[in-house]
Write a protein that holds these residues in place. Structure first.
Motif, PDB file in Angstrom:
ATOM      1  N   ARG A  53     -13.903 -11.022 -12.959  1.00 58.56           N
ATOM      2  CA  ARG A  53     -13.770  -9.410 -12.759  1.00 58.56           C
ATOM      3  C   ARG A  53     -12.332  -9.250 -13.327  1.00 58.56           C
ATOM      4  N   GLU A  70     -16.765  -8.719  -2.620  1.00 59.61           N
ATOM      5  CA  GLU A  70     -15.689  -8.517  -3.335  1.00 59.61           C
ATOM      6  C   GLU A  70     -15.391 -10.002  -3.962  1.00 59.61           C
ATOM      7  N   LEU A  73      -9.023   5.141  -1.124  1.00 58.49           N
ATOM      8  CA  LEU A  73      -9.374   4.516  -2.244  1.00 58.49           C
ATOM      9  C   LEU A  73     -10.979   4.347  -2.321  1.00 58.49           C
ATOM     10  N   TYR A 108     -10.459  -3.582 -12.970  1.00 63.37           N
ATOM     11  CA  TYR A 108      -9.551  -4.707 -13.514  1.00 63.37           C
ATOM     12  C   TYR A 108     -10.005  -5.400 -14.713  1.00 63.37           C
ATOM     13  N   ARG A 121      -8.876   1.207   6.167  1.00 63.58           N
ATOM     14  CA  ARG A 121      -8.517  -0.149   6.432  1.00 63.58           C
ATOM     15  C   ARG A 121      -7.495  -0.279   7.336  1.00 63.58           C
ATOM     16  N   ASP A 152      -7.570   1.630   1.642  1.00 61.92           N
ATOM     17  CA  ASP A 152      -8.805   1.283   1.266  1.00 61.92           C
ATOM     18  C   ASP A 152      -9.682   2.238   2.562  1.00 61.92           C
ATOM     19  N   LYS A 162     -13.255   5.227  -8.294  1.00 60.50           N
ATOM     20  CA  LYS A 162     -12.998   3.987  -8.842  1.00 60.50           C
ATOM     21  C   LYS A 162     -14.330   3.202  -9.169  1.00 60.50           C
ATOM     22  N   HIS A 163     -14.292   2.194  -9.865  1.00 63.64           N
ATOM     23  CA  HIS A 163     -13.287   1.543 -10.442  1.00 63.64           C
ATOM     24  C   HIS A 163     -13.463   1.806 -12.081  1.00 63.64           C
ATOM     25  N   ARG A 195     -20.479  -6.102  -5.339  1.00 67.29           N
ATOM     26  CA  ARG A 195     -19.816  -4.871  -4.633  1.00 67.29           C
ATOM     27  C   ARG A 195     -20.883  -3.866  -4.872  1.00 67.29           C
ATOM     28  N   PHE A 211       0.802  -1.206  -0.072  1.00 65.53           N
ATOM     29  CA  PHE A 211       0.004   0.032   0.074  1.00 65.53           C
ATOM     30  C   PHE A 211       0.971   1.240  -0.003  1.00 65.53           C
ATOM     31  N   MET A 269      -8.989   5.452 -10.000  1.00 66.83           N
ATOM     32  CA  MET A 269      -8.354   3.915 -10.099  1.00 66.83           C
ATOM     33  C   MET A 269      -8.999   3.178 -11.470  1.00 66.83           C
ATOM     34  N   SER A 325     -11.912  -5.789   0.253  1.00 69.04           N
ATOM     35  CA  SER A 325     -10.979  -4.700   0.388  1.00 69.04           C
ATOM     36  C   SER A 325     -11.559  -3.680   1.311  1.00 69.04           C
ATOM     37  N   ASP A 383      -6.024  -0.789 -10.645  1.00 72.27           N
ATOM     38  CA  ASP A 383      -6.548  -1.478  -9.516  1.00 72.27           C
ATOM     39  C   ASP A 383      -5.333  -2.532  -9.192  1.00 72.27           C
ATOM     40  N   TRP A 384      -5.523  -2.939  -7.739  1.00 69.11           N
ATOM     41  CA  TRP A 384      -4.251  -3.871  -7.512  1.00 69.11           C
ATOM     42  C   TRP A 384      -4.174  -4.996  -8.215  1.00 69.11           C
TER      43      TRP A 384
HETATM   44  C1  BGC Z   1      -9.994  -3.773  -5.211  1.00 66.26           C
HETATM   45  C2  BGC Z   1     -10.116  -2.194  -4.939  1.00 66.26           C
HETATM   46  C3  BGC Z   1      -9.131  -2.022  -3.743  1.00 66.26           C
HETATM   47  C4  BGC Z   1      -7.808  -2.821  -3.931  1.00 66.26           C
HETATM   48  C5  BGC Z   1      -6.750  -2.392  -2.764  1.00 66.26           C
HETATM   49  C6  BGC Z   1      -8.755  -4.465  -5.012  1.00 66.26           C
HETATM   50  O1  BGC Z   1      -8.834  -5.690  -5.288  1.00 66.26           O
HETATM   51  O2  BGC Z   1     -10.634  -4.298  -6.251  1.00 66.26           O
HETATM   52  O3  BGC Z   1     -11.260  -1.495  -4.695  1.00 66.26           O
HETATM   53  O4  BGC Z   1      -9.051  -0.486  -3.565  1.00 66.26           O
HETATM   54  O5  BGC Z   1      -7.781  -4.252  -4.292  1.00 66.26           O
HETATM   55  O6  BGC Z   1      -7.170  -2.952  -1.772  1.00 66.26           O
END
Ligand code: BGC
Length: 719
Positions: free
Chosen positions: A193, A466, A135, A229, A79, A73, A182-183, A149, A56, A226, A387, A261-262
């Protein structure tokens, strides 16, 4: 003389030092700071900023004292901390926070002022935790009730979504913390996804899926965005030329950061050339990442233009100067009484009273035996969902809050048990467990005067989470048959559902009252109990329609290609949005398929009357002035909604589209005039032939009401 010489020598040094300090000078114009910092950086330092350095964080420039970026997040709380290189929580004691209501709840308030306060409070918590970017908010449109989601997003209407997102972003950024919308874009489901390739018409893109992003950038001024995916017309959204270069940068003049996205970046060439600035979600060794050494080498060998990195670094520096190097950040605060109070207020304003034959509100001072049934009365729902999961300092459960109001003698039984389960297993819990819990609840319900059922979805996999869509529109774990059985033995049953998405209610005719609550976080219990007891008068309105059956929904009515998509021989997934612009109420109302509960709907403990509206022209715009009266006995809030219907047009248009709304507070007997404003842009459609918005002359109807189907007045206008 000697002193004078030294003094004279110092002057040019001072000027030089001043020049050197431009990027450090928080009062200097940002663009000067950006160019100054950029001019001092090596190619290696620039590339270093373009990818993750832990799960992160992404790099700053240590040599120049430019700090790294802390991403977090999102979207409804900060988070918990992770270990640097693993998706494993750090088990720290200093990262317990407030769980704010999920974004569906915020949208259901239809109250942009609360969204601003939400952003500010979230910003304070992010500051306290040292974060640069949050995020969120999530701006994807609810195309299907099954999207895992939905609870992180703001419903099915682009205008509602934008009106709530803009103040959230502004409130958050007023604290010097960047919002990251996002997204982007067409990321409307969780199934497949990571690779699903979405095809959608230009018209649906511009009328339904992009407007909230566009306004979040243009009016909200979001500093980060962001990429999704998914793929869009063949290219991954996180480095998609159409979305990022042509639309976001060129058409919308976006000057913020684009982050993948991650794990959403897949190709160095596309990532370099198609507008991605920071690649995140990668693993160590970070120099092997797509926007690390491979990028550096491609620039050195001339395969990729080396000026691409300057554009990326400009955006990244701009973000840092707007946030951690703005000189304007405070220290923030977490879990303050004010944050909890705000959560409670948003929670109360978001709860939607769907049905009430008069059993609600349940007066607190009357002697009666109350039974609470349902797992969601006690589950710590903040801990799941993917997330957006949060490690909360406090969570006041619905059961505790109900006992606070009605006394410790309120009895409780879960009635059902959820469990880990796999796709297509109707109920993973052993049958005998389900049956015995069910029997116990029914037996207890016979003895009770009132049953409050608190169930719904629970943010576990396939249940508002998710990575997976729900596989059925019904509530699972035997909840439908349980509610039926409870209603059979006790007609005084109040169903208080918690979810972030619509679901089927086969028992709706048997129960006298239904309230729709959302994932309300820390203050879920007090907010729900206040509404049940009448301490708060519900004023939430649905941010999406509840279809009767999933087949009624546009995305689902048009076959597998439309939802969830199809798999080709190479195992790749493809999808076409065949429902086009007809999403949510646009579909139900145009196709004349009545929803179980329509978009914009929600009852109150009082009653309102909308008087005859008056239309006025102000320059290019119109205002519609609607007198609204509280005709009941309690204070309450009503949300006036203005929809536009294009009576005749060259291209097919939805039966109606939301274009303005306003929420008003009224005491019993009080009347206030609500002003709704409309501009010519609100009458336009996107014409793919000219790739632009078009105002076609003709007749339009302005529909004014308190839900998408409860229209009390119509005004005709002609262009
Ligand atoms: C999610 C994002 C999230 C990111 C970081 C991804 O899997 O789609 O919404 O911000 O992870 O945790």
């Amino acid at each position: 003389m000697r002193f004078a010489a030294i003094f004279l020598l110092l002057i040019p040094l001072r000027i030089l030092a001043q020049e050197e300090a431009i990027y450090l000078n928080v009062d200097a114009p940002i663009e000067l700071r950006v160019e100054d910092a950029l001019s001092r950086m090596t190619l290696e330092e620039k590339v270093d900023m373009c990818h993750g350095h832990s799960k992160f964080t992404s790099a700053g420039v240590p040599r120049l004292g430019i700090p790294q970026i802390w991403w977090s997040d999102g979207p409804h709380g900060v988070r918990a901390e992770f270990l640097a290189d693993k998706y494993v929580y750090d088990d720290r004691l200093d990262d317990f926070i407030t769980a704010f209501p999920a974004l569906t709840a915020l949208a259901a308030t239809w109250n942009p002022e609360l969204a601003y306060e939400y952003g500010q409070a979230l910003g304070d918590e992010a500051l306290y935790r040292g974060k640069t970017v949050m995020l969120g908010p999530g701006l994807n449109i609810c195309r299907t009730p099954l999207n895992g989601r939905n609870f992180e997003y703001m419903g099915e209407d682009p205008m509602l979504c934008a009106e709530m997102a803009i103040p959230y972003i502004q409130g958050l950024q007023s604290k010097g913390v960047a919002a990251c919308v996002k997204h982007f874009a067409l990321n409307n489901q969780e199934n497949w996804r990571l690779d699903i390739d979405v095809q959608c018409s230009d018209r649906a893109l511009h009328e339904i899926y992009l407007p909230a992003f566009k306004r979040a950038v243009a009016e909200g001024g979001a500093w980060a965005l962001m990429g999704g995916y998914n793929r869009v017309r063949g290219e991954h959204a996180s480095h998609n030329k159409l979305l990022l270069c042509d639309i976001l940068r060129r058409q919308w003049n976006y000057d913020g950061v684009v982050v993948s996205d991650w794990g959403g970046a897949h190709d160095t060439f596309q990532a370099a050339n198609n507008g991605l600035d920071v690649e995140m979600g990668t693993s160590s060794p970070y120099n092997k990442n797509i926007l690390a050494d491979p990028y550096l080498e491609a620039m050195r060998s001339g395969l990729i233009d080396s000026t691409t990195v300057n554009e990326k670094v400009r955006n990244i520096l701009r973000l840092i100067f707007r946030t951690s190097m703005s000189g304007k950040r405070g220290f923030g605060a977490i879990c303050t009484p004010a944050h909890y109070e705000l959560c409670r207020q948003i929670g109360e304003e978001s709860i939607v009273l769907l049905k009430n034959n008069g059993i609600l509100p349940l007066e607190p001072n009357q002697k009666r035996r109350i039974l609470v049934v349902g797992e969601n009365a006690t589950l710590p729902l903040n801990l799941a969902g993917g997330s957006s999961e949060l490690k909360v300092k406090d969570m006041y459960s619905p059961l505790d809050a109900i006992r606070n109001i009605y006394g410790e003698e309120v009895v409780y039984t879960p009635g059902y048990k959820s469990g880990p389960y796999t796709y297509n297993v109707e109920n993973p819990v052993p049958q005998e467990v389900t049956e015995s819990l069910h029997r116990e609840a029914v037996a207890m319900a016979r003895q009770a005067d009132v049953v409050i059922y608190i169930g719904g979805l629970n943010k576990n996999s396939y249940q508002d989470c998710e990575n997976r869509d729900r596989y059925t529109y019904n509530l699972i774990f035997g909840q439908d048959s349980l509610i039926n059985a409870l209603a059979d033995v006790n007609p005084n049953i109040i169903v208080a559902n918690i979810s972030g998405a619509p679901f089927a209610m086969p028992w709706i005719d048997k129960v006298p009252a239904v309230i729709q609550s959302w994932y309300l976080g820390t203050m879920i219990g007090p907010a729900m109990a206040d509404v049940i007891s009448g301490r708060a008068n519900p004023s939430g309105k649905l941010p999406f329609s509840f279809p009767k059956r999933i087949e009624d929904c546009g995305a689902h009515a048009l076959g597998q290609l439309s939802y969830p998509g199809v798999e080709d021989a190479d195992g790749r997934h493809h999808q076409e949005y065949l429902d086009d612009i007809m999403v949510g109420y646009r579909w139900y109302d145009t196709k004349k398929i009545p929803a179980l509960f329509p978009f914009g709907y929600g009852l109150s403990y009082t009653t309102f009357k909308c008087g005859k509206p008056t239309l006025e022209k102000h320059g290019q715009n119109w205002t519609v002035d609607v007198p609204v009266t509280n005709t009941g006995k309690t204070d309450g809030k009503e949300t006036l909604q203005l929809y536009v219907c294009d009576v005749k047009s060259r291209l097919p248009r939805p039966a109606k589209e939301l274009k303005a709304f306003s929420k008003v507070y009224l005491k019993p007997g009080e009347t206030k005039n609500v002003i709704l404003t409309l501009s010519p842009d609100d009458l336009k459609y996107y014409d793919p032939e000219v790739s632009d918005w078009v105002l076609e002359p003709g007749k339009f109807q302005l529909l004014i009401g308190t839900s998408s189907t409860n229209i009390s007045h119509k005004i005709n206008i002609e262009i």
